[in-house]
Design a protein around this motif. Sequence first.
Motif, PDB file in Angstrom:
ATOM      1  N   GLN A   1     -38.492 -17.109 -41.151  1.00 39.36           N
ATOM      2  CA  GLN A   1     -39.748 -17.246 -41.877  1.00 39.36           C
ATOM      3  C   GLN A   1     -40.128 -18.710 -42.058  1.00 39.36           C
ATOM      4  O   GLN A   1     -41.303 -19.066 -41.986  1.00 39.36           O
ATOM      5  N   SER A   2     -39.126 -19.570 -42.307  1.00 40.05           N
ATOM      6  CA  SER A   2     -39.428 -20.994 -42.486  1.00 40.05           C
ATOM      7  C   SER A   2     -39.937 -21.625 -41.198  1.00 40.05           C
ATOM      8  O   SER A   2     -40.655 -22.628 -41.249  1.00 40.05           O
ATOM      9  N   ALA A   3     -39.553 -21.049 -40.059  1.00 45.07           N
ATOM     10  CA  ALA A   3     -39.997 -21.601 -38.778  1.00 45.07           C
ATOM     11  C   ALA A   3     -41.302 -20.974 -38.312  1.00 45.07           C
ATOM     12  O   ALA A   3     -41.786 -21.286 -37.219  1.00 45.07           O
ATOM     13  N   GLY A   4     -41.891 -20.100 -39.132  1.00 45.28           N
ATOM     14  CA  GLY A   4     -43.101 -19.399 -38.726  1.00 45.28           C
ATOM     15  C   GLY A   4     -44.276 -20.328 -38.443  1.00 45.28           C
ATOM     16  O   GLY A   4     -45.080 -20.065 -37.554  1.00 45.28           O
ATOM     17  N   GLY A   5     -44.374 -21.410 -39.189  1.00 46.03           N
ATOM     18  CA  GLY A   5     -45.485 -22.330 -38.980  1.00 46.03           C
ATOM     19  C   GLY A   5     -45.167 -23.489 -38.074  1.00 46.03           C
ATOM     20  O   GLY A   5     -46.001 -24.404 -37.924  1.00 46.03           O
ATOM     21  N   GLY A   6     -43.959 -23.497 -37.493  1.00 50.55           N
ATOM     22  CA  GLY A   6     -43.574 -24.599 -36.614  1.00 50.55           C
ATOM     23  C   GLY A   6     -42.913 -25.734 -37.381  1.00 50.55           C
ATOM     24  O   GLY A   6     -42.863 -25.753 -38.619  1.00 50.55           O
TER      25      GLY A   6
ATOM     26  N   ARG B   1     -45.555 -18.570 -48.267  1.00 52.16           N
ATOM     27  CA  ARG B   1     -44.183 -18.105 -48.078  1.00 52.16           C
ATOM     28  C   ARG B   1     -43.416 -18.976 -47.085  1.00 52.16           C
ATOM     29  O   ARG B   1     -42.197 -19.125 -47.194  1.00 52.16           O
ATOM     30  N   THR B   2     -44.119 -19.540 -46.138  1.00 46.93           N
ATOM     31  CA  THR B   2     -43.454 -20.424 -45.178  1.00 46.93           C
ATOM     32  C   THR B   2     -42.931 -21.674 -45.876  1.00 46.93           C
ATOM     33  O   THR B   2     -41.801 -22.116 -45.644  1.00 46.93           O
TER      34      THR B   2
END
Length: 289
Positions: free
Chosen positions: A56-61, A253-254
């Motif tokens: 989830q933390s890597a969802g936005g790059g 959430r990111t």
Amino acid sequence: MTAASNIALRPDPDTEGGPPRGFFKSRYGSTSLRVGVATTWLSIIVLLPLAAIVWQSAGGGWEAFWMAVTSNAAIASFRVTLTISFAVAVINLVFGLLVAWVLTRDEFPGKRVVDAIIDLPFALPTIVASLVMLALYGPNSPIGLHLQHTKWGVGVALLFVTLPFVVRSVQPVLLELDREVEEAAASLGASNRTIFSLIILPALLPSLLSGAGLAFSRAIGEYGSVVLIGGAVPGETEVSSQWIRTLIENDDRTGAAAISIVLLAISFVVLFVLRYVGSRAARRQELEQ
């Protein structure tokens, strides 16, 4: 001698010279099964949630992750969290050892009650601890000490919830220490300070570091016990867990996952380093003995 006796006295080829045939296969097979079950359970309870939050933390790059963990609010929450948590770990290192020493070496009325009270923060819901702190150190403090919305209030709340870690880590080691060695050193003229620094403290160092590491890791992730007494004042009492809550309420959430990853990484590194140092100290002590 009868034929039956000869048969009875004849060595069993399955057991002669060692354990029965299939013993090691059965033994190590059961061990492998236990390891497999333990690994599966660990993966379900710990590794999968950790993998989910990393994903989830890597969802936005990478850029979104970096912006989330380097924002002014995030940096301020990290500074407040790490500063207070480090101070709490050091204080508990000293007073946790003192409490464990009293419970182990001294006899006094109500000792069992005190020993049971040590575990109270483990059983008490953290939000209840925050209510207790607010009642004791809030605006209507019965002792005239107002710590709400201050770093001191956050520190006292974290001291309350992390004290058992050091006490329970040190107490079993104190119980197992050989008192004869201390008595022999005293009979040779060694002072109490010398006995403690050269005999007792080296034996306690691994457990002390382990307890301090657990206390620090618990403190940097604590939320419930500080939510009321701290007040989440930005740059003053807002710890990282409260900033995570703010990000979630703002539907980021990111960013919340990114802050969580940083706290997890700090906690893991601290625990790994302290346990490595503790194991090295324990190994060195064994070699000296």
